[in-house]
Design an enzyme around this catalytic site. Structure first.
Site, PDB file in Angstrom:
ATOM      1  CG  HIS A  21      34.046  41.319  29.539  1.00 55.30           C
ATOM      2  ND1 HIS A  21      34.542  40.139  30.072  1.00 55.30           N
ATOM      3  CD2 HIS A  21      32.816  41.009  29.034  1.00 55.30           C
ATOM      4  CE1 HIS A  21      33.669  39.171  29.884  1.00 55.30           C
ATOM      5  NE2 HIS A  21      32.608  39.663  29.273  1.00 55.30           N
TER       6      HIS A  21
ATOM      7  CG  ASP B 290      28.584  40.479  28.944  1.00 59.23           C
ATOM      8  OD1 ASP B 290      29.773  40.465  28.589  1.00 59.23           O
ATOM      9  OD2 ASP B 290      27.996  39.493  29.440  1.00 59.23           O
TER      10      ASP B 290
ATOM     11  CG  HIS C 122      31.618  39.180  33.881  1.00 60.10           C
ATOM     12  ND1 HIS C 122      30.997  40.313  33.399  1.00 60.10           N
ATOM     13  CD2 HIS C 122      31.570  38.276  32.866  1.00 60.10           C
ATOM     14  CE1 HIS C 122      30.583  40.100  32.158  1.00 60.10           C
ATOM     15  NE2 HIS C 122      30.933  38.872  31.809  1.00 60.10           N
TER      16      HIS C 122
ATOM     17  NE  ARG D 232      33.380  28.266  33.999  1.00 59.06           N
ATOM     18  CZ  ARG D 232      32.764  29.285  33.401  1.00 59.06           C
ATOM     19  NH1 ARG D 232      33.196  29.724  32.217  1.00 59.06           N
ATOM     20  NH2 ARG D 232      31.745  29.889  33.969  1.00 59.06           N
TER      21      ARG D 232
END
Length: 332
Positions: free
Chosen positions: A212, A214, A268, A278
């Site tokens: 996607h 942002d 990204h 993570r």
């Protein structure tokens, strides 16, 4: 003892069953080459030639990459490490506590928890992650004096200043006043997102966060040493080499529209890790919903639109198609 992990496989059982039946048609992700992002030392922002050189480096990276990392950014490593420790403790809470609306144990975080992808219609649309979405307005007004609240306030204050500084430089490099974004992108409209990507037993068949762009002006990210962030560069996916001492600054959709495609909003994703969890913290530099987005140049590629209209269009597309379309909806 109740697990702290979201029940991905139970809740999305139909998607997993469908995936198992059609696994032969499933395309495995290409192996992404690991690269280092452009590194910019903000300590150069003093006076004279070094300052101008630094500003030009920021503008160049924003045009060519749409993403770069910075050191000497004004956020102490102590605060960043404290924030990570607070996130670990926060996400270790039992799952039912995190999902309970109005849970007083979370004070300013109450009701901000999200996990998975409710709109997913196939496994590739599922994000194997959980997050707290925290409006800065809520952080600044809370009476909470926990170490989580204090650390979040410290981080938000420093990163807010950094976002304004970078936005001012990017505006100035296109010939506009450095204070162009001060009014529209205040603490009443910006927010933090505290992310956790649990270890995923079926990685890489599921994304930690699906591909996607942002929907704000800038995103400033701090990630740990695990890695998993990937982006598109020159038509190919590359893997970002983690650097826990640096902050990553991403150009986003609104800056691309405002700059008439001079600055690039980079696509990204996060690839889930099979063996390790993570953590990351993202700051979103957003305008108010009423803010009108208009190109700073003549012969604009995009029509004028409000941030509210843009967000509503994104939400509608995700609901109908399962993914975001974004700026192409607004091309003239």
């Amino acid at each position: 003892m109740e697990s702290s992990d979201p029940p991905f496989q139970e809740f999305y059982k139909k998607l997993f069953d469908s995936h198992a039946r059609n696994k032969n048609d499933f395309k495995i992700l290409d192996v992404a080459e690991e690269r280092e992002l452009p590194m910019i030392d903000l300590g150069q922002l003093v006076t004279g030639l070094e300052e101008e050189k630094c500003k030009m480096e920021i503008a160049k990276a924003s045009q060519e990459w749409g993403i770069f990392q910075v050191i000497n950014h004004g956020v102490s490593l102590d605060v960043l490490e404290k924030m990570r420790c607070e996130q670990v403790r926060l996400f270790r809470r039992p799952f039912h506590e995190k999902t309970k609306q109005g849970n007083q144990k979370f004070n300013f975080l109450a009701g901000s928890y999200q996990w998975g992808t409710p709109s997913a219609t196939c496994l590739r649309q599922l994000s194997w992650s959980e997050a707290f979405h925290v409006p800065l307005a809520g952080i600044s007004t809370t009476g909470d004096i926990s170490t989580l609240s204090i650390t979040t306030k410290q981080l938000a204050t420093k990163i807010s200043n950094l976002a304004q500084k970078v936005a001012a430089i990017l505006a100035e490099q296109l010939g506009y006043k450095p204070d162009s974004f001060e009014r529209d992108c205040s603490t009443t409209s910006c927010y933090l997102r505290l992310n956790r990507y649990p270890a995923c037993p079926i990685s890489p068949e599921v994304f930690g966060l699906m591909p996607h762009t942002d929907s704000d002006f800038l995103t400033i990210l701090h990630q740990d040493q695990i890695g998993g962030l990937q982006l598109v560069k020159d038509g190919r996916w590359i893997s970002v080499k983690p650097n826990p001492e640096a902050l990553i600054i991403n150009i986003r959709d609104l800056f691309q529209a405002w700059s008439n495609n001079t600055y690039k909003s980079v696509e990204h994703r996060v690839v889930a890790n099979k063996n390790a969890e993570r953590f990351s913290t993202a700051y979103f530099f957003c305008p108010s919903y009423e803010t009108m987005i208009q190109s700073c140049f003549e012969n604009s590629v995009y029509r004028e639109f409000s941030f509210r209209e843009f967000r509503e269009q994104v939400q509608e597309d995700v609901k109908i198609h399962g993914y975001k379309i974004g700026l192409p909806r607004f091309i003239i």
